[in-house]
Design an enzyme around this catalytic site. Structure first.
Site, PDB file in Angstrom:
ATOM      1  N   HIS A  67       0.835  -1.200   0.000  1.00  0.00           N
ATOM      2  CA  HIS A  67       0.000   0.000   0.000  1.00  0.00           C
ATOM      3  C   HIS A  67       0.870   1.251   0.000  1.00  0.00           C
ATOM      4  N   ASP A  96       6.579  21.364 -26.756  1.00  0.00           N
ATOM      5  CA  ASP A  96       6.534  20.039 -26.145  1.00  0.00           C
ATOM      6  C   ASP A  96       7.565  20.025 -25.025  1.00  0.00           C
ATOM      7  N   TRP A 132       7.089   0.249   3.886  1.00  0.00           N
ATOM      8  CA  TRP A 132       7.575   0.993   2.719  1.00  0.00           C
ATOM      9  C   TRP A 132       8.933   1.614   3.043  1.00  0.00           C
ATOM     10  N   SER A 160      13.438   5.952 -13.890  1.00  0.00           N
ATOM     11  CA  SER A 160      12.358   6.662 -14.563  1.00  0.00           C
ATOM     12  C   SER A 160      12.160   8.051 -13.959  1.00  0.00           C
ATOM     13  N   SER A 161      12.176   8.124 -12.626  1.00  0.00           N
ATOM     14  CA  SER A 161      12.006   9.419 -11.962  1.00  0.00           C
ATOM     15  C   SER A 161      13.122  10.382 -12.313  1.00  0.00           C
ATOM     16  N   GLU A 246      11.632  13.181  -0.180  1.00  0.00           N
ATOM     17  CA  GLU A 246      10.563  12.517  -0.917  1.00  0.00           C
ATOM     18  C   GLU A 246       9.187  13.055  -0.514  1.00  0.00           C
ATOM     19  N   SER A 259      -1.868  26.855  -5.739  1.00  0.00           N
ATOM     20  CA  SER A 259      -1.526  28.248  -6.045  1.00  0.00           C
ATOM     21  C   SER A 259      -2.122  28.701  -7.370  1.00  0.00           C
ATOM     22  N   HIS A 293      14.615  13.300  11.832  1.00  0.00           N
ATOM     23  CA  HIS A 293      13.451  13.420  12.726  1.00  0.00           C
ATOM     24  C   HIS A 293      12.576  12.169  12.649  1.00  0.00           C
ATOM     25  N   HIS A 294      12.881  11.286  11.721  1.00  0.00           N
ATOM     26  CA  HIS A 294      12.169  10.003  11.697  1.00  0.00           C
ATOM     27  C   HIS A 294      12.831   8.990  12.623  1.00  0.00           C
ATOM     28  N   THR A 319       6.520  27.027   5.268  1.00  0.00           N
ATOM     29  CA  THR A 319       5.226  26.435   4.936  1.00  0.00           C
ATOM     30  C   THR A 319       4.107  27.349   5.403  1.00  0.00           C
ATOM     31  N   LYS A 322       3.387  30.030   2.994  1.00  0.00           N
ATOM     32  CA  LYS A 322       2.544  29.623   1.883  1.00  0.00           C
ATOM     33  C   LYS A 322       1.071  29.640   2.285  1.00  0.00           C
ATOM     34  N   ARG A 441       1.578   1.483  14.876  1.00  0.00           N
ATOM     35  CA  ARG A 441       1.234   1.286  13.479  1.00  0.00           C
ATOM     36  C   ARG A 441       1.755  -0.065  13.001  1.00  0.00           C
TER      37      ARG A 441
HETATM   38  C1  HEA Z   1       0.045   9.177  -0.862  1.00  0.00           C
HETATM   39  C2  HEA Z   1       0.040   8.085  -0.339  1.00  0.00           C
HETATM   40  C3  HEA Z   1      -1.093   7.390   0.343  1.00  0.00           C
HETATM   41  C4  HEA Z   1      -2.444   7.388   0.070  1.00  0.00           C
HETATM   42  C5  HEA Z   1      -3.181   8.116  -1.011  1.00  0.00           C
HETATM   43  C6  HEA Z   1      -3.043   6.548   1.065  1.00  0.00           C
HETATM   44  C7  HEA Z   1      -4.413   6.268   1.131  1.00  0.00           C
HETATM   45  C8  HEA Z   1      -5.013   5.518   2.135  1.00  0.00           C
HETATM   46  N1  HEA Z   1      -4.389   4.899   3.182  1.00  0.00           N
HETATM   47 FE1  HEA Z   1      -2.391   4.847   3.485  1.00  0.00          FE
HETATM   48  N2  HEA Z   1      -0.390   4.775   3.790  1.00  0.00           N
HETATM   49  C9  HEA Z   1       0.578   5.400   3.048  1.00  0.00           C
HETATM   50  C10 HEA Z   1       0.363   6.268   2.002  1.00  0.00           C
HETATM   51  C11 HEA Z   1      -0.891   6.544   1.474  1.00  0.00           C
HETATM   52  N3  HEA Z   1      -2.086   6.044   1.910  1.00  0.00           N
HETATM   53  C12 HEA Z   1       1.889   5.071   3.525  1.00  0.00           C
HETATM   54  C13 HEA Z   1       3.215   5.575   2.982  1.00  0.00           C
HETATM   55  C14 HEA Z   1       1.692   4.195   4.593  1.00  0.00           C
HETATM   56  C15 HEA Z   1       2.756   3.540   5.465  1.00  0.00           C
HETATM   57  C16 HEA Z   1       3.050   2.163   5.010  1.00  0.00           C
HETATM   58  C17 HEA Z   1       3.986   1.493   5.950  1.00  0.00           C
HETATM   59  O1  HEA Z   1       3.747   1.533   7.161  1.00  0.00           O
HETATM   60  O2  HEA Z   1       4.968   0.936   5.466  1.00  0.00           O
HETATM   61  C18 HEA Z   1       0.262   4.029   4.740  1.00  0.00           C
HETATM   62  C19 HEA Z   1      -0.339   3.242   5.719  1.00  0.00           C
HETATM   63  C20 HEA Z   1      -1.699   3.158   5.930  1.00  0.00           C
HETATM   64  C21 HEA Z   1      -2.303   2.548   7.053  1.00  0.00           C
HETATM   65  C22 HEA Z   1      -1.559   1.933   8.238  1.00  0.00           C
HETATM   66  C23 HEA Z   1      -1.262   0.520   7.981  1.00  0.00           C
HETATM   67  C24 HEA Z   1      -0.463  -0.066   9.080  1.00  0.00           C
HETATM   68  O3  HEA Z   1       0.225   0.656   9.797  1.00  0.00           O
HETATM   69  O4  HEA Z   1      -0.518  -1.293   9.185  1.00  0.00           O
HETATM   70  C25 HEA Z   1      -3.656   2.645   6.889  1.00  0.00           C
HETATM   71  C26 HEA Z   1      -4.653   2.145   7.850  1.00  0.00           C
HETATM   72  O5  HEA Z   1      -5.701   2.600   7.940  1.00  0.00           O
HETATM   73  C27 HEA Z   1      -3.885   3.316   5.649  1.00  0.00           C
HETATM   74  C28 HEA Z   1      -5.139   3.604   5.116  1.00  0.00           C
HETATM   75  C29 HEA Z   1      -5.336   4.322   3.936  1.00  0.00           C
HETATM   76  C30 HEA Z   1      -6.639   4.543   3.354  1.00  0.00           C
HETATM   77  C31 HEA Z   1      -7.938   4.052   3.896  1.00  0.00           C
HETATM   78  C32 HEA Z   1      -6.420   5.284   2.217  1.00  0.00           C
HETATM   79  C33 HEA Z   1      -7.467   5.773   1.267  1.00  0.00           C
HETATM   80  O6  HEA Z   1      -7.281   7.136   1.012  1.00  0.00           O
HETATM   81  C34 HEA Z   1      -7.447   5.001  -0.024  1.00  0.00           C
HETATM   82  C35 HEA Z   1      -8.631   5.387  -0.868  1.00  0.00           C
HETATM   83  C36 HEA Z   1      -8.647   4.802  -2.246  1.00  0.00           C
HETATM   84  C37 HEA Z   1      -9.343   3.720  -2.590  1.00  0.00           C
HETATM   85  C38 HEA Z   1     -10.119   2.960  -1.598  1.00  0.00           C
HETATM   86  C39 HEA Z   1      -9.333   3.201  -3.976  1.00  0.00           C
HETATM   87  C40 HEA Z   1     -10.620   3.236  -4.693  1.00  0.00           C
HETATM   88  C41 HEA Z   1     -11.578   2.116  -4.467  1.00  0.00           C
HETATM   89  C42 HEA Z   1     -11.467   0.836  -4.870  1.00  0.00           C
HETATM   90  C43 HEA Z   1     -10.261   0.240  -5.469  1.00  0.00           C
HETATM   91  C44 HEA Z   1     -12.545  -0.122  -4.733  1.00  0.00           C
HETATM   92  C45 HEA Z   1     -12.675  -0.702  -3.392  1.00  0.00           C
HETATM   93  C46 HEA Z   1     -13.482   0.204  -2.548  1.00  0.00           C
HETATM   94  C47 HEA Z   1     -14.220  -0.162  -1.502  1.00  0.00           C
HETATM   95  C48 HEA Z   1     -14.284  -1.593  -1.060  1.00  0.00           C
HETATM   96  C49 HEA Z   1     -14.981   0.849  -0.709  1.00  0.00           C
HETATM   97  N4  HEA Z   1      -2.689   3.631   5.084  1.00  0.00           N
HETATM   98  C1  HEA Z   2       3.358  15.077   1.878  1.00  0.00           C
HETATM   99  C2  HEA Z   2       4.045  14.555   2.760  1.00  0.00           C
HETATM  100  C3  HEA Z   2       4.479  15.171   4.059  1.00  0.00           C
HETATM  101  C4  HEA Z   2       4.593  16.490   4.456  1.00  0.00           C
HETATM  102  C5  HEA Z   2       4.316  17.730   3.668  1.00  0.00           C
HETATM  103  C6  HEA Z   2       5.053  16.457   5.816  1.00  0.00           C
HETATM  104  C7  HEA Z   2       5.298  17.608   6.561  1.00  0.00           C
HETATM  105  C8  HEA Z   2       5.895  17.600   7.812  1.00  0.00           C
HETATM  106  N1  HEA Z   2       6.227  16.487   8.547  1.00  0.00           N
HETATM  107 FE1  HEA Z   2       5.848  14.569   8.041  1.00  0.00          FE
HETATM  108  N2  HEA Z   2       5.745  12.652   7.437  1.00  0.00           N
HETATM  109  C9  HEA Z   2       5.296  12.200   6.229  1.00  0.00           C
HETATM  110  C10 HEA Z   2       4.875  12.971   5.177  1.00  0.00           C
HETATM  111  C11 HEA Z   2       4.874  14.366   5.190  1.00  0.00           C
HETATM  112  N3  HEA Z   2       5.209  15.155   6.240  1.00  0.00           N
HETATM  113  C12 HEA Z   2       5.308  10.765   6.178  1.00  0.00           C
HETATM  114  C13 HEA Z   2       4.897   9.892   4.996  1.00  0.00           C
HETATM  115  C14 HEA Z   2       5.782  10.333   7.405  1.00  0.00           C
HETATM  116  C15 HEA Z   2       5.937   8.911   7.923  1.00  0.00           C
HETATM  117  C16 HEA Z   2       6.954   8.112   7.252  1.00  0.00           C
HETATM  118  C17 HEA Z   2       6.962   6.729   7.812  1.00  0.00           C
HETATM  119  O1  HEA Z   2       7.526   6.540   8.895  1.00  0.00           O
HETATM  120  O2  HEA Z   2       6.369   5.829   7.178  1.00  0.00           O
HETATM  121  C18 HEA Z   2       6.065  11.550   8.163  1.00  0.00           C
HETATM  122  C19 HEA Z   2       6.604  11.529   9.427  1.00  0.00           C
HETATM  123  C20 HEA Z   2       7.041  12.664  10.083  1.00  0.00           C
HETATM  124  C21 HEA Z   2       7.848  12.632  11.264  1.00  0.00           C
HETATM  125  C22 HEA Z   2       8.387  11.371  11.957  1.00  0.00           C
HETATM  126  C23 HEA Z   2       7.493  10.927  13.009  1.00  0.00           C
HETATM  127  C24 HEA Z   2       7.914   9.633  13.570  1.00  0.00           C
HETATM  128  O3  HEA Z   2       7.947   8.636  12.841  1.00  0.00           O
HETATM  129  O4  HEA Z   2       8.218   9.612  14.766  1.00  0.00           O
HETATM  130  C25 HEA Z   2       8.060  13.939  11.638  1.00  0.00           C
HETATM  131  C26 HEA Z   2       8.853  14.355  12.822  1.00  0.00           C
HETATM  132  O5  HEA Z   2       9.309  15.406  12.932  1.00  0.00           O
HETATM  133  C27 HEA Z   2       7.390  14.765  10.654  1.00  0.00           C
HETATM  134  C28 HEA Z   2       7.366  16.152  10.672  1.00  0.00           C
HETATM  135  C29 HEA Z   2       6.834  16.934   9.670  1.00  0.00           C
HETATM  136  C30 HEA Z   2       6.886  18.391   9.682  1.00  0.00           C
HETATM  137  C31 HEA Z   2       7.453  19.265  10.768  1.00  0.00           C
HETATM  138  C32 HEA Z   2       6.304  18.801   8.511  1.00  0.00           C
HETATM  139  C33 HEA Z   2       6.152  20.226   8.046  1.00  0.00           C
HETATM  140  O6  HEA Z   2       6.525  20.365   6.716  1.00  0.00           O
HETATM  141  C34 HEA Z   2       4.757  20.763   8.246  1.00  0.00           C
HETATM  142  C35 HEA Z   2       4.717  22.249   8.101  1.00  0.00           C
HETATM  143  C36 HEA Z   2       3.328  22.806   8.098  1.00  0.00           C
HETATM  144  C37 HEA Z   2       2.719  23.453   9.110  1.00  0.00           C
HETATM  145  C38 HEA Z   2       3.372  23.618  10.447  1.00  0.00           C
HETATM  146  C39 HEA Z   2       1.320  23.979   8.978  1.00  0.00           C
HETATM  147  C40 HEA Z   2       1.178  25.336   8.355  1.00  0.00           C
HETATM  148  C41 HEA Z   2       1.947  26.401   9.047  1.00  0.00           C
HETATM  149  C42 HEA Z   2       1.397  27.492   9.635  1.00  0.00           C
HETATM  150  C43 HEA Z   2      -0.062  27.749   9.622  1.00  0.00           C
HETATM  151  C44 HEA Z   2       2.336  28.477  10.204  1.00  0.00           C
HETATM  152  C45 HEA Z   2       2.338  28.655  11.678  1.00  0.00           C
HETATM  153  C46 HEA Z   2       2.634  27.421  12.423  1.00  0.00           C
HETATM  154  C47 HEA Z   2       3.445  27.305  13.493  1.00  0.00           C
HETATM  155  C48 HEA Z   2       4.438  28.311  13.904  1.00  0.00           C
HETATM  156  C49 HEA Z   2       3.295  26.105  14.350  1.00  0.00           C
HETATM  157  N4  HEA Z   2       6.778  13.966   9.727  1.00  0.00           N
HETATM  158 CU   LIG Z   3      10.322  13.745   7.345  1.00  0.00          CU
END
Ligand code: HEA
Ligand code: HEA
Ligand SMILES: [Cu+2]
Ligand code: CUA
Lengths: 517, 300, 388
Positions: A67, A96, A132, A160-161, A246, A259, A293-294, A319, A322, A441
């Site tokens: 997933h 293009d 993942w 590819s990326s 990423e 935007s 921070h992870h 952020t 923005k 999780r």
């Molecule tokens: C951009 C990335 C992205 C997106 C879009 C989503 C979308 C969703 N994710 Fe996400 N998720 C991740 C990125 C993302 N996730 C990542 C990186 C992890 C961590 C993995 C890891 O721990 O290694 C994670 C882990 C994660 C967990 C935790 C799993 C675990 O820790 O064991 C869960 C649990 O609820 C979850 C739920 C969902 C759900 C419900 C959606 C929904 O938004 C999905 C909605 C879309 C559909 C459902 C598709 C359309 C419908 C069908 C195909 C038909 C079937 C429909 C029905 C039966 C109603 N995700």
């Molecule tokens: C689109 C993807 C995305 C984005 C944009 C962000 C944005 C941010 N993330 Fe997130 N993050 C993930 C995707 C993302 N993250 C994923 C996938 C994981 C889990 C990975 C995994 O373990 O599987 C993760 C996990 C993750 C962790 C690790 C947690 C853990 O595993 O223990 C942390 C810790 O610092 C973190 C921090 C942040 C912060 C500080 C931002 C900041 O960029 C957010 C900044 C935005 C705001 C703060 C809001 C707007 C600001 C204002 C309105 C201004 C005023 C606000 C203040 C002064 C407070 N993220």
């Molecule tokens: Cu991070």
């Protein structure tokens, strides 16, 4: 350049046209979104109530991993590349992309890569089951031998990326219409330029990481094995050096879409254009220096932990800029709430909530409680689903009339939005509670006190999932039977070169470059 | 910056999708190969890739000769190549970082030094951190998986300086960077025979480098007990020098192709992009070697 | 018609969001007792200075975010309501102001600096593992924990005690479903306890939320952390790093007791250890070993090799009919006692008593149709170990 679209399958297989390739990217990513979403549905169905009902723990881990991988690498990233393909040439006045054949190669690698990845589901040993983030040594010494296909799959997907990004950089730097200076480019182009830079910088790091895994698994090296003087935590450092940028790769193009949409429906120019550009650059820069921070619980020295905490907190500042700029753009505008705007507004709200929890997690002493719980899961779905996916959906509704010349049905669009929005929040808000109360999780099963909110979350997830099928229906019915869209300006407030072209636009966007004032 | 109305957009082409097929086949084949399922699929993929690349490059060269690639198109190629090299820089950066991380942080921790628990002796009693690492943690607890080398590749002392292969390789590679520059210079002055000569020398130097490196590896495996599985020292040593060697191989091959093109008279004073791109690549490979020489050999 | 619906829903949702956040803070739970069901909303305060500090910082952060959210979303919703085109608003044309840009850069920076202060102090406190009263070594295995009381010669394994049938719905789930273990970690209250956390196979992470302690167990490295528990009680935790298929099934239970009770427990434990050693000298019958063996096998081995001995294809080999189980006793003992380096097969020699080892090996050689009829006695195991 007289050739038009070819007939039949060749048009797609052999394409050198940015729109056709963009279309393929978009459909491919949507297919991957459905696949990844299907995996998510399996996860949510299994977690509907305590006990193992549908799958076994081994398969559950495969679902979680696939997933995450499919969503991040197969759905979100390609979808924005598709958008870039469609829009960048049209927005900068180019005929293009700069390197059209490379463009087609970048796309066609993906189906091969993901077929390889998904085929492991049917092999002995099963699909990747190590998350993942594939931490060593679970992903090396202790992994099923299908991990090798995963590794080589990641290699070609990464290639590819990189090629796609190089293409985008070359296009933006080299193919702008006369008069289109860098600081006149639409923000979407800016965010993609920076995103492409991030990609070129970090995809090779990912390639290096999986290569180290490959060597540890098959050739006796000891990068991640302390017995040979290596260190499993080294894996996490190199992975997150890729992994943190990423997540901004995922969100920056989304910022670009928002935007574009917000000013259109506010009928007012984007507030603080140049500060938006600087903020995006600042975010990109910071994203390289905050990766650990992870890893607040892996046992880093105090100085390291403090540094990464402070650096991470700083990202909130650009952020925030923005977010404030978007809101000020709306302020004293003349607002209407068509579907793209609804999605953009929902993006701002929900992304900010996700950002807030991100900021909370940046604080090391509390992250020790949050880490690896559903609080994190909630955080990243707020920024990735309500962030990236909502922005993408907004973008599709926004540009679909331009692309197809057909207008979607506004009532259907709005209905689809509300089901998504409500479903999303029911699915993911309660996960905050679960995480705070202590649910880790990647758990195939959980203790009884977590039962109620998990059930709510699952129900919301099904609702959100159904809304995506609804979305698919909307898009297809628009393409087949939509009413003709108004020529050129679909939206009253829309600005930019793409709106000077017809709807649908000509096959080769700008054969003669327009003059930009 | 401005776009000419005749920016060359190639016609639909079968090459990309075939290339993707080749890469997909190779990924599958490589996976099968490391799983001991034979290398047939990998070989097929490699063959397709070679063929496609051959046709692809020929096509681009033909287009160039036909004057379809105007200066703006060439600028796209320049950007393309530059960013590709940047991505390669990042690839090597990972392996260098791994080396630094291991040396300055995690090895000392394993030996009970630095900011980490002093109770590490509960796990590896008596393990001493040193670099190059000759005795692995595994060995102090009686394991047999990672056996350290008896000798390492570090600086052997001034007395043996001239028998030290890495020094020679450094000289060879640095020289080759100069000769490739001379070739470039000659071409700029439209002196083709000089160009061919200098380029041929460069290719030769590249080949000599590879031979020397082969000799070195042989020595390491046979005499020093230094292998991929002799712990983190062997791991980092072979991965860094190995990937570099792989890039030298590619670079030499690419230079060789340019040499052939030189003989065919493809280049002119202001039309030599293929060669230039290759020479950038070559300089990059050279710089990486300098890093290797310092951090892997001299300080190793 | 739909657009009016939109507006209605939008208005309704504004306060709803703030309510959600407020809901979090409302649930201030008394320490010790576990919130459940709908009341389960927030981080527990916990029973150590570490967990209390985390809680406090968490609440500060949350309120700061709520406050910023109220301002930011407030302005946004104001615009959405007041500046609609349907009200005939003409758009303004301003699009730049260096002054406000400066302002909303500087204010967040100040907020962050203010937040960094408590965060730094609390973090520094966490790193102070000096002058501990006692050391516990915690080792993560696929899928159980080993606790060693350093200097006391007491050590034991702690694994999930929820039966498989409860997991698969064949028997009812108890109150502490998946949060109960074969033997809890017993700790004294009021003492500064240093944990030395490591692992034998993959990375695990030892987390007890009420103690405010979470530390990754990295194979080959030792991580330090500490706690001083303030109140007696039973505290439950989980493994929080994905560690394979049993990740959700290796909980932690800490039994914190007053100091004298702890001392009594330790003394009893030492006696039990001595008795166990004594037992190893006894000779058992095949039946005795088979009964013991089945029980111990299901506890320690069935997670991978499955209760029916058939393993999982591609991951864990079957023992039913396996060459090792049907081959020389020495090889069999060697595999079980020393493990197979670099695979999931751990060295059980240090984890299980001689009696259990002997029983398990005997069981494996005679169960599921494996019919070797030979008996491995604890003394054989002892001899094998000493012979190495
Ligand atoms: C951009 C990335 C992205 C997106 C879009 C989503 C979308 C969703 N994710 Fe996400 N998720 C991740 C990125 C993302 N996730 C990542 C990186 C992890 C961590 C993995 C890891 O721990 O290694 C994670 C882990 C994660 C967990 C935790 C799993 C675990 O820790 O064991 C869960 C649990 O609820 C979850 C739920 C969902 C759900 C419900 C959606 C929904 O938004 C999905 C909605 C879309 C559909 C459902 C598709 C359309 C419908 C069908 C195909 C038909 C079937 C429909 C029905 C039966 C109603 N995700
Ligand atoms: C689109 C993807 C995305 C984005 C944009 C962000 C944005 C941010 N993330 Fe997130 N993050 C993930 C995707 C993302 N993250 C994923 C996938 C994981 C889990 C990975 C995994 O373990 O599987 C993760 C996990 C993750 C962790 C690790 C947690 C853990 O595993 O223990 C942390 C810790 O610092 C973190 C921090 C942040 C912060 C500080 C931002 C900041 O960029 C957010 C900044 C935005 C705001 C703060 C809001 C707007 C600001 C204002 C309105 C201004 C005023 C606000 C203040 C002064 C407070 N993220
Ligand atoms: Cu991070
Ligand atoms: Cu052990 Cu998860």
């Amino acid at each position: 350049m007289a050739y038009g679209p070819e007939k039949g399958i060749g048009r797609w297989l052999f394409s050198t046209n940015h729109k056709d390739i963009g279309t393929m990217y978009l459909w491919f990513s949507f297919a991957m979104f459905l696949l990844g979403g299907f995996f998510a549905m399996v996860i949510r169905a299994e977690l509907f109530e305590p006990g193992m009902q549908i799958v076994n723990p081994e398969f559950f881990n495969q679902m979680t991993t696939m997933h995450g991988l499919v969503m991040v690498f197969g759905a979100i990233m390609p979808s924005f590349v598709g958008l870039a393909n469609w829009l960048i040439p049209m927005q900068i006045g180019a005929p293009d992309m700069a390197l059209p054949r490379l463009n087609n190669l970048s796309f066609w690698i993906l189906p091969f890569g993901f077929t390889l990845l998904a085929s492991t589901l049917f092999m002995e040993g099963g699909a990747p089951n190590f998350g993942w983030t594939f931490y060593a040594p679970l992903s090396t010494t202790y992994a099923p031998s299908t991990v090798n296909f995963f590794i080589f799959g990641v290699h070609i997907i990464g290639a590819s990326s990189i090629m796609g990004s190089i293409n985008i950089i070359a296009t933006v730097l080299n193919l702008r219409a006369p008069g289109m200076t860098l600081m006149k480019m639409p923000l979407f182009v800016w965010t993609w330029l920076i995103t492409a830079f991030l990609l070129v910088a970090v995809m090779p790091v990912l390639a290096g990481t999986v290569t180290m895994m490959l060597m540890d698994i098959n050739f006796g090296t000891s990068f991640f094995d302390a017995a040979g003087g290596g260190d499993p935590v080294l894996f996490q450092h190199v992975f997150w050096f890729f992994g943190h940028p990423e997540v901004y790769i995922i969100i920056l193009p989304a910022f670009g879409v928002v935007s574009a949409v917000i000013p259109t429906f506010s009928r007012k120019p984007l507030f603080g254009y140049s500060s938006m550009v600087y903020a995006t650059s600042a975010i990109a820069f910071l994203s390289f220096i905050v990766w650990a921070h992870h890893m607040f619980t892996v046992g880093m020295p105090l100085a390291g932990e403090l540094y990464f905490m402070y650096a991470t907190m700083l990202i909130a500042v650009p952020t925030g800029v923005k977010v404030f700029n978007w809101i000020t753009t709306m302020f004293r505008g003349s607002l209407t709430f068509e579907t793209p705007m609804l999605y953009a507004i929902a993006f701002i709200i929900l992304f900010t909530i996700g950002g807030f929890t991100g900021l909370m997690m940046a604080m090391a002493p509390v992250d020790i409680q949050y880490h690896d719980t559903y609080f994190i899961v909630s955080h990243f779905h707020y920024v990735m689903v309500a962030g990236a996916v909502f922005a993408m959906t907004s973008g599709i509704y926004y540009w679909l009339p331009k692309w197809t010349g057909k207008m979607y049905n506004e009532a259907m669009g709005k209905a689809q939005f509300w089901v998504s929005f409500i479903g999303f929040n029911i699915a993911f808000f309660p996960q905050h509670f679960l995480g705070l109360a202590g649910m880790p999780r990647r758990y195939a099963d959980y203790s009884l006190q977590f039962a109620e909110w998990n059930m709510v979350s699952s129900i919301g997830a099904f609702m959100y999932g159904a809304a995506q099928l609804f979305f698919l229906y909307n898009v297809i019915s628009t393409i087949i039977a939509g009413k003709p869209a108004p020529q050129e300006k679909t939206w009253e407030g829309a600005e930019g070169l793409e709106w000077t072209l017809s709807s649908p636009p000509p096959y080769h966007s700008f054969t003669t470059p327009p003059q930009v004032k | 910056m401005s776009t000419d109305s005749n920016y060359y957009v190639p016609e639909p082409s079968k090459l990309p999708v075939l290339m993707a097929l080749a890469l997909g086949t190779m990924a599958l084949g490589a996976g099968m190969w490391v799983r001991d399922e034979g290398f047939g699929v990998l070989a097929v993929g490699f063959l397709i890739m070679s063929a496609v690349m051959y046709v692809w490059f020929s096509t681009v060269i033909k287009e160039n000769m036909a004057g379809m690639t105007n200066p703006q198109v060439k600028r796209s190629f320049v950007w393309g190549m530059s960013w590709f090299i940047f991505s390669e820089v990042m690839f090597f950066a990972v392996f260098f970082s791994a080396l630094f991380y291991i040396r300055t942080l995690s090895l000392p921790w394993l030996g009970g030094e630095g900011d980490k628990s002093d109770m590490i002796n509960l796990v590896w009693p008596g393990f001493q951190a040193e670099w190059p690492l000759m005795v692995n943690p595994d060995q102090v607890v009686g394991g047999e998986k990672f056996i350290g080398p008896h000798e390492n590749m570090g600086f052997p002392g001034w007395g043996k300086l001239f028998g030290w292969l890495p020094l020679w390789n450094t000289i060879i590679l640095l020289t080759s960077s100069v000769t490739v520059h001379f070739a470039h210079h000659a071409m700029k002055h439209n002196n083709r025979s000089k160009f061919n000569l200098w380029l041929a020398i460069t290719v030769l130097l590249g080949a000599i480098f590879l031979v020397v490196q082969y000799v070195e590896y042989h020595e390491a495996y046979v005499e020093m007990g230094l292998t991929l599985s002799s712990g983190i020292y062997g791991t980092t040593f072979f991965m860094l020098t190995g990937f570099h060697g792989f890039h030298v191989t590619l670079g030499t091959f690419m230079l060789f192709v340019q040499l052939i093109r030189g003989f065919k008279g493809h280049f002119g004073a202001d039309d030599q992009f293929g060669f230039e791109a290759t020479s950038w690549y070559w300089h990059f490979v050279d710089v990486v070697w300098l890093g290797l020489f310092i951090f892997v050999y001299v300080l190793g | 018609m739909l657009s009016r619906l939109n507006r209605l829903v939008a208005y309704a949702l504004t306060p709803l969001f703030l309510l959600f956040f407020a809901g979090l803070s409302y649930a201030k739970e008394p320490t010790g007792s576990r919130p459940e069901g709908w009341n389960l909303l927030n981080l527990p305060v916990g029973v150590s200075s570490l967990s209390r500090n985390s809680y406090e910082l968490h609440m500060i952060l949350m309120w700061v975010c709520v406050a910023i959210g109220v301002v930011v979303f407030g302005i946004m919703f104001y615009s959405m309501i007041a500046h609609r085109k349907s009200l005939g608003r003409e758009p303004a044309t301003f699009h730049e102001s260096t002054k406000v840009e400066m302002l909303w850069t500087i204010i967040p920076v100040l907020i962050l600096v203010a937040l960094a202060w408590p965060a730094t102090t609390y973090l520094v406190e966490r790193y102070d593992t000096d002058e501990a009263d006692m050391d516990i070594k915690i080792t993560g295995y696929q899928w159980k924990w080993q606790y060693e009381y350093l200097g006391e010669d007491v050590q034991f394994m702690s694994e999930l005690s929820t039966p498989e049938s409860a997991i698969y719905g064949d028997s009812p789930k108890s109150e502490f479903y998946l949060s109960e273990v074969s033997e809890p970690l017993v700790l004294p209250v009021g003492k500064k306890i240093r944990f030395l956390v490591t692992a034998k196979d993959v990375i695990h992470s030892w987390w007890v939320i009420d103690l405010g302690v979470k530390k990754d167990a990295i194979p080959g490295f030792v991580n330090e952390t500490w706690v001083r528990i303030d109140e007696p009680g039973v505290y439950r935790g989980f493994c929080t790093e994905l560690c394979g298929k049993g990740h959700a099934f290796m909980p932690i239970v800490v039994n914190a007791v007053p100091e004298d009770e702890y001392n009594g427990w330790l003394a009893d434990k030492k006696v039990a250890v001595a008795a166990e050693r004594e037992l190893a000298k006894k000779t058992f019958t095949l039946d005795e070993l088979m009964t013991k063996g089945e029980e111990a096998y299901n506890r320690s081995c069935a997670a991978c090799h499955m209760g029916n001995g058939e393993g999982i294809t591609g991951a864990f080999p079957a023992l039913k009919g396996s060459a090792v189980a049907l081959g020389a006793v020495e090889t069999h003992m060697d595999v079980v006692i020393n493990g197979v380096a670099g695979t999931g097969m751990q060295a059980f020699g240090g984890q299980l008593s001689e009696v259990d080892l002997a029983a398990i090996i005997t069981y494996e050689r005679n169960a599921w149709g494996n019919d070797m009829k030979d008996i491995v006695q604890p003394v054989d195991v002892l001899k094998f170990k000493q012979g190495q």
